[in-house]
Design a protein around this motif. Structure first.
Motif, mmCIF file in Angstrom:
data_model
loop_
_atom_site.group_PDB
_atom_site.id
_atom_site.type_symbol
_atom_site.label_atom_id
_atom_site.label_comp_id
_atom_site.label_asym_id
_atom_site.label_seq_id
_atom_site.Cartn_x
_atom_site.Cartn_y
_atom_site.Cartn_z
ATOM 1 N N GLY A 94 -13.487 8.489 16.960
ATOM 2 C CA GLY A 94 -13.451 9.873 16.967
ATOM 3 C C GLY A 94 -14.592 10.608 17.799
ATOM 4 N N PHE A 95 -15.655 10.126 17.928
ATOM 5 C CA PHE A 95 -16.591 10.531 18.729
ATOM 6 C C PHE A 95 -16.232 10.191 20.334
ATOM 7 C CE2 PHE A 95 -19.935 8.132 21.252
ATOM 8 C CZ PHE A 95 -20.819 9.363 21.570
ATOM 9 N N LEU A 96 -15.702 8.831 20.459
ATOM 10 C CA LEU A 96 -15.310 8.409 22.017
ATOM 11 C C LEU A 96 -14.356 9.663 22.409
ATOM 12 C CD1 LEU A 96 -15.464 4.599 21.627
ATOM 13 C CD2 LEU A 96 -16.964 6.224 23.274
ATOM 14 N N ASN A 97 -13.388 9.814 21.412
ATOM 15 C CA ASN A 97 -12.312 10.826 21.905
ATOM 16 C C ASN A 97 -12.795 11.968 22.140
ATOM 17 O OD1 ASN A 97 -10.458 8.758 21.396
ATOM 18 N ND2 ASN A 97 -9.624 9.713 19.421
ATOM 19 N N GLY A 98 -13.731 12.515 21.586
ATOM 20 C CA GLY A 98 -14.403 14.018 21.781
ATOM 21 C C GLY A 98 -15.237 13.615 22.893
#
Ligand code: ADP
Ligand code: TPW
Ligand code: MG
Length: 583
Positions: free
Chosen positions: A95-99
């Motif tokens: 999720g962090f990487l997607n953000g």
């Protein structure tokens, strides 16, 4: 849950003091609220699901997306529109990487944003023992963010949020990462003690007053100009000093060029607007004042043929004045003779008080030469726009959009694609400040639906999105989000069956990488979630669809069928394509 009082972690009373306890979840919410940050763009999951629920219960607006990248872009543009950091909330590693893309985007575009991600157990992550969604997120975020912080203890949440806010909005705005490990959320503290740890940030974006000698140097240079030009960038739009900028432009009588997101700072129809004579004024101007615009690729680095240089790296001979909050920006590409470092409001006000005593209008020959070019180009464009070819092309479709935007100047215009971007930028006039938001500094695809959602939420105005069919695909699933929240967004997919155009053929008999399913019906996607879908094959159908969308304020997607041969490769930036360079 659900009362107006600040929530506490448990109803348990502290046996000694009768006081209540709070927890990490609540302190994050309280710290954001205390600083007026009341909208969260995010996507729930461990460890932040309860943060989204409890934020909502505490009166924050939580917008739940289908992919973190879109939530992140929404937060970034909310930052641009409001001058407050947009908050994006994600789960750990994936999720962090997607953000993260949006965080980098915010930093590159100078938009204030805070990406808050939950993370896994520090001691397991650091020993690489394989925790659930293990990743050293802080280290990864650092090079892409203006600043990055981690909070390990509940009593530091107030400081962590305060530092994130200051970093995001002070000086040159940018993206800030705030790492909140899962353990933090469950930590409890005495409520009264905890309250004292929170910080309401005083003066988060302090004015930066330019030095009087820098102001004088700039105006002395500007006075010498025979062919002055002012370029307004998205920093000038961000600054929200619209009337001062207008006074400067009108008070000096200097022609100006708006960069794409500065369109509308003064109406594009303003008599001093030189957009329709861009390729004339750039090489001709002798003194150029940049206000919140960098001399990056979008301005051909201030040199080369665009600026009248003999070859692609040659200086065209212009003198530059650069007004920017970043003291490091000047001389990034070519010599800047008069840097003016400060916030645009303070700088422009300083100019205004100096020119009050009188300013000689630019030479009439310069103004009339520009007007002549403008008139010729506008007439040429009017002729093209008046045609009604079948199938529709970009021009005949955008002629409709141009009319509708003129009739609805408060509507927000979102724009991405290649040809769909370039033609919209040059054809559709913008009449008010910060009404046009687009692919920005990176020319990034995928900002579309995130920008639409944030624009609708922040401004409450009608949103009109002009999307290439490829561009739309990057965030298309968020039409469900638009429908779920019932946002007044009208998306026009300029459907030319592919990237740049739909006519490429793979000579090996396979599928060309730039071409999509022919005659796709993007409108059906919107209908799947209860929104309105329209298939428009003529300008009349497009007009009817847009007018109805604006009247009803229902989420609408118009599949505008565009001649698949109409576009050009890479739109207006074909010259950056390495295969064009080879030739
Ligand atoms: P554009 O793409 O429209 O040309 P850029 O993103 O390249 O604009 O440039 C924006 C510039 O504006 C950045 O250099 C940034 O430092 C500057 N800037 C942003 N906000 C302010 C402000 N409030 N005051 C002064 N400069 C600002
Ligand atoms: C994140 C490269 C630039 S423009 C574009 C791509 C893929 C799409 C152009 O097709 P579209 O527009 O939208 O259908 P049109 O009107 O010309 O047919 N990935 C990212 N960003 C960029 N810029 C790209 C790829 C690109
Ligand atoms: Mg296309």
């Amino acid at each position: 849950m659900g009362t107006a009082e600040p929530q506490v972690a448990t109803e348990a009373q502290n046996p000694d003091s009768q006081s209540q306890v709070t927890d990490g979840f609540q302190l994050v919410i309280d710290a954001l609220k205390l600083n007026g940050l009341t909208t969260i763009y995010g996507l729930p999951g461990i460890p932040i699901t309860d943060l989204t629920r409890r934020a909502q219960a505490a009166g924050l607006r939580v917008l739940s997306f289908r992919h973190e990248q879109n939530a992140g872009y929404a937060a970034s543009i909310a930052g641009f529109l409001t001058q407050k950091p947009g908050i994006c909330l994600t789960v750990s590693a994936p999720g962090f990487l997607n953000g993260l893309n949006a965080l980098a985007h915010a930093t590159v575009n100078c938009f204030p944003m805070i990406l808050i991600s939950g993370s896994s157990e520090r001691e397991i992550v650091d020993l690489q023992q394989g925790d659930y969604e293990e990743m050293d997120q802080l280290a990864i975020a650092k090079p892409l963010a203006k600043a990055a912080f981690r909070v390990l203890n509940a009593e530091d949440i107030g400081v962590g949020v305060a530092r994130a806010i200051r970093a995001a909005v002070s000086g040159r705005p940018g993206g800030v990462y705030l790492d909140l490990p899962a353990k933090l959320f469950a930590q409890t503290m005495d409520s009264a003690v905890a309250k004292n740890t929170l910080i309401k940030v005083v003066d988060p974006a302090p004015r930066q007053i330019p030095a009087p000698e820098a102001v004088k140097r700039a105006l002395d240079l500007l006075r010498t100009a025979k062919k002055p030009l002012i370029i307004l960038g998205k920093g000038a739009a961000y600054a929200q000093v619209d009337s001062e900028i207008r006074s400067l432009i009108e008070g000096t009588g200097i022609p100006y060029l708006p960069m794409s997101m500065a369109k509308g700072l003064l109406p594009d129809t303003h008599e001093q607007c030189a957009s329709a004579a861009r390729s004339y004024v750039l090489p001709q101007a002798d003194v150029v004042m940049l206000i919140g615009a960098r001399l990056n690729w979008l301005l051909s680095h201030g040199k080369g043929k665009t600026w009248g240089g003999k070859s692609h790296k040659d200086w065209g001979g212009q003198k530059f004045i650069q007004v920017d909050i970043s003291p490091q920006e000047a001389d990034s590409n070519v010599r800047v003779d008069a840097p003016v470092v400060g916030d645009i409001g303070s700088c422009v006000s300083a100019f205004l008080s100096e020119i009050k005593s009188g300013w000689a209008k630019p030479p009439a020959e310069w103004l009339s030469a520009i007007n002549e070019k403008k008139t010729a180009n506008v007439a040429k464009m009017a002729e093209t726009l008046a045609k009604n070819p079948s199938p529709m092309n970009f021009h005949s479709a955008l002629n409709v959009v141009r009319d509708i935007v003129r009739a609805n100047p408060d509507a927000m215009l979102v724009n991405e694609g290649a040809n769909a971007l370039d033609f919209t930028r040059s054809i559709v006039d913008v009449y008010k400040p910060r009404k046009r938001i687009d692919v920005g500094t990176w020319g990034i695809m995928g900002i579309g639906m995130g920008y639409c959602i944030a624009a609708a939420v922040v401004t409450k105005q009608q949103v009109i999105a002009i999307e290439g069919d490829s561009a739309f695909g990057f965030s298309g699933m968020e039409v469900e989000t638009l429908c779920r929240y019932g946002l007044p967004v009208c998306i026009i997919v300029m459907n030319n069956n592919g990237i740049y155009k739909g006519t490429d053929i793979d000579t090996t008999g396979g599928l060309a990488p730039t071409v999509f399913v022919k005659n796709a019906r993007y409108d059906k996607l919107m209908e799947a979630f209860g929104g309105v879908g329209v298939n428009a094959t003529t300008p009349a159908e497009l007009r009817k669809g847009m007018e109805e969308a604006i009247r009803s304020r229902k989420p609408t997607l118009i599949n505008a069928v565009i001649d698949e041969a109409a576009g050009t490769e890479s739109g207006r930036i074909t010259s950056l394509n390495p295969s064009a360079k080879k030739k």
